[in-house]
Enzyme design. Structure first.
Site, PDB file in Angstrom:
ATOM      1  CB  SER A  67      45.556  37.044 -23.585  1.00  0.00           C
ATOM      2  OG  SER A  67      45.126  37.844 -22.801  1.00  0.00           O
ATOM      3  CG  ASP A 112      41.635  32.065 -19.160  1.00  0.00           C
ATOM      4  OD1 ASP A 112      41.756  32.618 -18.236  1.00  0.00           O
ATOM      5  OD2 ASP A 112      41.596  32.313 -20.530  1.00  0.00           O
ATOM      6  CG  HIS A 131      45.001  34.012 -19.528  1.00  0.00           C
ATOM      7  ND1 HIS A 131      43.862  33.951 -20.478  1.00  0.00           N
ATOM      8  CD2 HIS A 131      45.868  34.870 -19.838  1.00  0.00           C
ATOM      9  CE1 HIS A 131      43.912  34.999 -20.990  1.00  0.00           C
ATOM     10  NE2 HIS A 131      45.066  35.677 -20.766  1.00  0.00           N
TER      11      HIS A 131
END
Ligand SMILES: [Ca+2]
Length: 529
Positions: free
Chosen positions: A185, A404, A443
Site C-alpha cells: 500500500s 484490490d 488490498h
C-alpha cells in the site's frame, strides 16, 4: 535505566541468556552504549536490550512475542522542520542473519510499523521503521510544513535507511551483507520510491499493491466519492448491493479463463454490465439496482477522465472488488462509500489549496490536476526509468491483487507496462523487476483468491542465489486452514489448469502466455478447462 534494561541485566546472569546473547550489541551493556552514538542530524533517544518474550509496542493493546533484540529509538532532522522518528531492532549477533530489512507504512499513518518489524526480527533480520515524520493519519500535519511533506513523500524512508545502516554497523561491528525493503500500500509506494529515487539504498525490494500514483489516486478517490454520493452526501450504493455486484460480476466472468473456480482471473477481460441488475420500475429489491446505483457503479468501473482532453486521469476499480467480504476494507466502503467526505480531501485542503474550507465539488479536473502535479511531484513515485536501480544490481518484486478495492490493480499494471517500455522490453525488465498478480486477492491480503505467499523469501533467493522467481505459490485459508493453493504467475503469464487433478492444488497449474485473442468459453455447469 529503564525497567526493560534492568530485566535484561538480571537475565544476563542466567546461563541461558549468556548462551543466546553474547557479543557486541547482544549484551545489555553493549546495546546501551549505542545511546552515545553520534550521527549527523540524528538523535538517539534510547538504546535498550529487550529480552526474549512479551513486548508491548508503544500504543499497542496487546503484547507480541519476540526473540531478544537491541531496541534503538531515534529521531532524524534532515531539515529544521523535520521530526522523523524511527526505530531500529537488532538481533543478538549469533542469531542475526547478517541482513537488514526496512519495512514500510500504511496510508498516511504516521506511526512505526511494529508488526512488520516483528516479522522481520523473527526471521533474523535487523530491521527499521519510521513514522515518516509526523504522527497520525490527519493530513493537517502538512499545512505550512513543506519539508514535512517531502519527509512523508520520500525522504523519511531514505534517512531511516541510511541511519539504520550506520547504527547496525556500530552495533555489530560490520555492515549488513544485504539490505531489503518490504512494504504494501503506502509501503508499496515507498518501495517503488526507493528504487526510483535512492537506487543504492537496497539490494532487494518488495512492492505490494503500491499506492505510488498518489496524486492521481487522490483525484480518483475524489471523483469516485462524488460519483457515488447524492448531493446531500449520502452514499448511493448500500452495502448489500456491493455483495450483489461482486457475486454478479463473478457469475458473469468466472468462466472467461476456462475455469469455474469462483474467481475472475483477469478483470480487464470482464465486461459485466451493472445495468443487467436494473430494478423493474419503482422497486428497490435486494436483488436489483436502482438507476442511480447502476450509474454510480458504472462510474466506479470507468474511472475519471480529463473533460478537456478525454485522457484518463485515473483508472476505475476492477469488477470483483465491489464487496467480496464482510469488512469495510474488503469492499468499496472504506475508501469511497463510508467516509462522510471524499477520502484524503485534506490533500486538497491543506497541501494544495491551503484552504480548510475548500469545496470538493469545485474541483477543476484539468487545471487542478496540472497544478497538483507541478506543486507536489515528490508525493508520487511514478518514474519509469529504473536504470540506476538495475545498474546497482537491485532486484524488485512487485505484487498486487486483481480484486484490490483500494489501489486499482489496472494502475499498477499500467506502471509495470510503462517500465517495460522505458527499459527496452520485457526481458530487460524481468532481469531485475518481476510482477505477480493474484486473482481474487484484495488490498495487500485477503479475498476469495489465494493471498498468502512468501515474497521476501522469493526475493532472498533471487538476490542471494540468483534464482529469479517465475511464480509465487500462494495459499487461501478459511478459519486458519488452507483450502486452496495456486501459483501467482509472473506477469503477463497466467495460471492455467493442466487438465487433471484438483483445481485447489498449485501443482496442477502451469504459468502460460494468454493467447492474444483467447476464445471466451462460456459454461453454465461444472468445471471448464
Ligand atoms: Ca475463473
Amino acid at each position: 535505566m529503564t525497567r526493560r534494561f534492568v530485566a535484561a541485566l538480571a537475565l544476563a546472569s542466567s546461563p541461558l541468556f549468556v548462551e543466546v546473547m553474547t557479543p557486541a550489541a547482544s549484551s545489555g551493556t553493549a546495546c546501551a552504549t549505542l545511546a552515545a552514538l553520534t550521527i549527523p542530524n540524528v538523535t538517539i533517544k534510547s538504546a535498550t536490550a529487550v529480552s526474549a518474550g512479551a513486548f508491548t509496542p508503544p500504543g499497542a493493546q496487546a503484547a507480541m512475542t519476540l526473540p531478544a533484540f537491541c531496541r534503538i529509538e531515534a529521531t532524524a532532522r534532515p531539515t529544521s522542520d523535520s521530526d522523523i522518528r524511527f526505530e531500529v531492532w537488532i538481533p543478538p549477533i549469533d542469531t542475526w542473519n547478517g541482513k537488514f530489512e526496512g519495512v514500510g507504512n500504511g496510508g498516511y499513518q504516521g506511526s512505526i510499523s511494529y508488526a512488520a518489524m516483528a516479522i522481520a526480527l523473527r526471521r533474523g533480520y535487523a530491521t527499521a521503521s519510521t513514522d515518516t515524520g509526523h504522527t497520525g493519519d490527519d493530513m493537517k500535519f502538512g499545512q505550512g510544513h513543506p519539508e514535512k511533506l517531502i519527509d512523508y513523500g520520500h525522504r523519511a524512508v531514505h534517512v531511516m535507511t541510511d541511519s539504520s545502516k550506520l547504527i547496525i554497523r556500530n552495533a555489530t561491528g560490520r555492515f549488513a551483507e544485504r539490505s531489503y525493503f518490504a512494504g504494501c500500500s503506502a509501503g508499496g509506494q515507498q518501495a517503488l520510491s526507493e528504487a526510483q529515487r535512492y537506487p543504492e539504498d537496497y539490494d532487494g525490494i518488495v512492492a505490494g499493491d503500491p499506492a505510488n500514483n498518489r496524486i492521481r489516486q487522490t483525484f480518483g478517490f475524489l471523483a469516485s466519492w462524488i460519483a457515488t454520493h447524492s448531493p446531500d452526501g449520502k452514499p448511493i450504493i448500500p452495502q448489500p448491493k456491493l455483495a450483489l455486484l461482486t457475486k454478479s460480476a463473478v457469475d458473469a466472468c468466472d468462466a472467461i479463463d476456462g475455469l469455474k473456480d469462483g474467481l475472475i482471473d483477469d478483470p480487464r477481460r470482464c465486461h459485466f454490465d451493472p445495468a443487467k441488475l436494473l430494478c423493474k420500475p419503482s422497486s428497490d429489491e435486494a436483488t436489483c439496482l436502482t438507476a442511480p446505483q447502476v450509474e454510480a457503479t458504472k462510474k466506479m468501473y470507468e474511472g475519471v477522465k480529463n473533460p478537456r482532453t478525454g485522457d484518463l486521469i485515473f483508472t476505475g476499480w476492477p469488477r470483483g472488488s465491489e464487496g467480496f467480504g464482510e469488512a469495510a476494507s474488503q469492499s468499496w466502503r472504506q475508501y469511497v462509500l463510508d467516509p462522510p467526505e471524499p477520502m484524503r480531501v485534506g490533500f486538497f485542503r491543506y497541501w494544495l489549496f491551503h484552504d480548510p474550507n475548500w469545496d470538493y465539488r469545485s474541483i477543476d479536473w484539468d487545471r487542478d490536476l496540472a497544478y497538483a502535479e507541478q506543486k507536489l511531484p515528490f508525493m508520487a513515485a511514478v518514474d519509469k526509468d529504473l536504470s540506476p536501480f538495475k545498474k546497482h544490481g537491485g532486484k524488485l518484486l512487485m505484487y498486487t491483487g486483481w480484486a484490490d478495492p483500494v489501489v486499482p490493480p489496472q494502475d499498477t499494471v499500467a506502471y509495470y507496462d510503462g517500465v517495460v517500455k522505458a527499459m527496452g522490453g520485457l526481458a530487460q525488465t524481468r532481469d531485475f523487476y518481476r510482477f505477480f498478480v493474484a486473482p481474487g486477492m484484495g488490498h495487500c491480503t485477503g479475498g476469495p483468491g489465494p493471498n498468502q505467499f512468501d515474497a521476501i523469501g522469493a526475493l532472498e533467493l533471487w538476490v542471494e542465489k540468483g534464482t529469479a522467481p517465475d511464480k509465487l505459490i500462494a495459499t487461501h485459508g478459511t478459519n486458519g486452514k488452507v483450502d486452496r493453493s495456486r501459483p501467482l504467475c509472473m506477469y503477463p503469464l497466467v495460471a492455467r489448469h493442466k487438465g487433471t487433478g484438483s483445481i485447489d492444488e498449485a501443482a496442477n497449474f502451469a504459468c502460460v502466455a494468454e493467447p492474444a485473442a483467447a476464445p471466451v468459453r462460456k459454461s453454465t455447469t461444472g468445471v471448464q478447462r
